[in-house]
Design a protein around this motif. Structure first.
Motif, PDB file in Angstrom:
ATOM      1  N   UNK A  72       5.210  -8.535  -8.957  1.00 33.87           N
ATOM      2  CA  UNK A  72       5.323  -9.883  -8.394  1.00 33.87           C
ATOM      3  C   UNK A  72       5.861  -9.829  -6.953  1.00 33.87           C
ATOM      4  N   UNK A  73       6.892  -9.015  -6.734  1.00 32.68           N
ATOM      5  CA  UNK A  73       7.456  -8.872  -5.388  1.00 32.68           C
ATOM      6  C   UNK A  73       6.403  -8.275  -4.456  1.00 32.68           C
ATOM      7  N   UNK A  74       5.652  -7.293  -4.945  1.00 32.07           N
ATOM      8  CA  UNK A  74       4.584  -6.704  -4.133  1.00 32.07           C
ATOM      9  C   UNK A  74       3.532  -7.732  -3.764  1.00 32.07           C
ATOM     10  N   UNK A  75       3.189  -8.593  -4.720  1.00 36.00           N
ATOM     11  CA  UNK A  75       2.212  -9.656  -4.450  1.00 36.00           C
ATOM     12  C   UNK A  75       2.738 -10.605  -3.372  1.00 36.00           C
ATOM     13  N   UNK A  76       4.012 -10.968  -3.492  1.00 35.66           N
ATOM     14  CA  UNK A  76       4.605 -11.874  -2.499  1.00 35.66           C
ATOM     15  C   UNK A  76       4.610 -11.223  -1.118  1.00 35.66           C
ATOM     16  N   UNK A  77       4.942  -9.944  -1.047  1.00 36.10           N
ATOM     17  CA  UNK A  77       4.956  -9.256   0.252  1.00 36.10           C
ATOM     18  C   UNK A  77       3.555  -9.173   0.838  1.00 36.10           C
ATOM     19  N   UNK A  78       2.565  -8.927  -0.017  1.00 38.25           N
ATOM     20  CA  UNK A  78       1.182  -8.884   0.463  1.00 38.25           C
ATOM     21  C   UNK A  78       0.776 -10.246   1.018  1.00 38.25           C
ATOM     22  N   UNK A  79       1.127 -11.314   0.289  1.00 37.34           N
ATOM     23  CA  UNK A  79       0.803 -12.658   0.764  1.00 37.34           C
ATOM     24  C   UNK A  79       1.501 -12.955   2.081  1.00 37.34           C
ATOM     25  N   UNK A  80       2.744 -12.501   2.187  1.00 36.64           N
ATOM     26  CA  UNK A  80       3.492 -12.723   3.415  1.00 36.64           C
ATOM     27  C   UNK A  80       2.802 -12.027   4.591  1.00 36.64           C
ATOM     28  N   UNK A  81       2.396 -10.761   4.378  1.00 41.45           N
ATOM     29  CA  UNK A  81       1.742 -10.009   5.457  1.00 41.45           C
ATOM     30  C   UNK A  81       0.348 -10.545   5.761  1.00 41.45           C
ATOM     31  N   UNK A  82      -0.401 -10.918   4.712  1.00 40.59           N
ATOM     32  CA  UNK A  82      -1.784 -11.349   4.907  1.00 40.59           C
ATOM     33  C   UNK A  82      -1.903 -12.800   5.366  1.00 40.59           C
TER      34      UNK A  82
END
Length: 194
Positions: A72-82
């Motif tokens: 979930x944290x990885x998904x949030x970080x990806x969304x933040x970067x993308x």
């Protein structure tokens, strides 16, 4: 354990102390099932799950939750970067552009004050320009307030992008260049209004 024959079912007996018997009775009452059925279900549960009854903390569950949390944290970080970082970059660029516009209007206003001293006929035009600047500043204040939350900006940008894609996908091969240019113009105007 001793075996007993009762009909076609072979039963076994397990001896345990009174304290364990009371706990078993409480569990069976709570579940509303016979003790024999509850015991058989407990054995089946531990057999299938391969869990150790001594493992009260349930390490498997903790590890699964940790893995899901990391995902979930990885998904949030990806969304933040993308999504969020590029949107913030564009918002910063738009804010600088709007500040340049305000600075231009302020410089134009000072210039117009000098001209008004020479020509009184320009006074009405200056008042109109001042009103336009006040409206622009009010709009900029409204825009700045709307940019305060990332979620609101993200939702607005997503709506503009989805509207553009939906409209573009609706174009056929016979769509005129004028209609395509109008879609681009309207989309850019919507983005400028963010």
């Amino acid at each position: 354990m001793e075996a007993q024959n009762k009909g076609t079912e072979t039963l076994s007996t397990i001896k345990f102390n009174r304290q364990t018997a009371l706990k078993m009775e409480k569990i069976a009452l709570k579940l509303g099932r016979p003790k024999r059925l509850v015991f058989a279900q407990m054995v089946e549960y531990f057999y299938r799950s391969k869990k150790d009854p001594l493992d009260i903390n349930d390490e498997l569950l903790k590890n699964t939750l940790l893995k899901q949390h990391r995902d979930y944290i990885g998904f949030i970080r990806t969304q933040e970067n993308d999504l969020l970082v590029p949107i913030k970059r564009e918002v910063d660029r738009m804010t600088r552009s709007q500040k340049n516009i305000v600075d231009f209007f302020n410089g134009q206003q000072r210039h117009n004050k000098v001209v008004l001293e020479v020509d009184r006929d320009m006074l009405d035009g200056q008042k109109s320009l001042t009103d336009i600047i006040k409206m622009a500043l009010g709009s900029l204040d409204g825009i700045s307030a709307s940019l305060a939350t990332k979620e609101a900006l993200k939702d607005q940008f997503r709506y503009i992008l989805e509207n553009y894609i939906r409209t573009r996908d609706g174009f056929g091969m016979m769509t005129s260049a004028k209609e395509k240019e109008e879609l681009v113009r309207v989309t850019r105007k919507q983005i400028d209004l963010l």
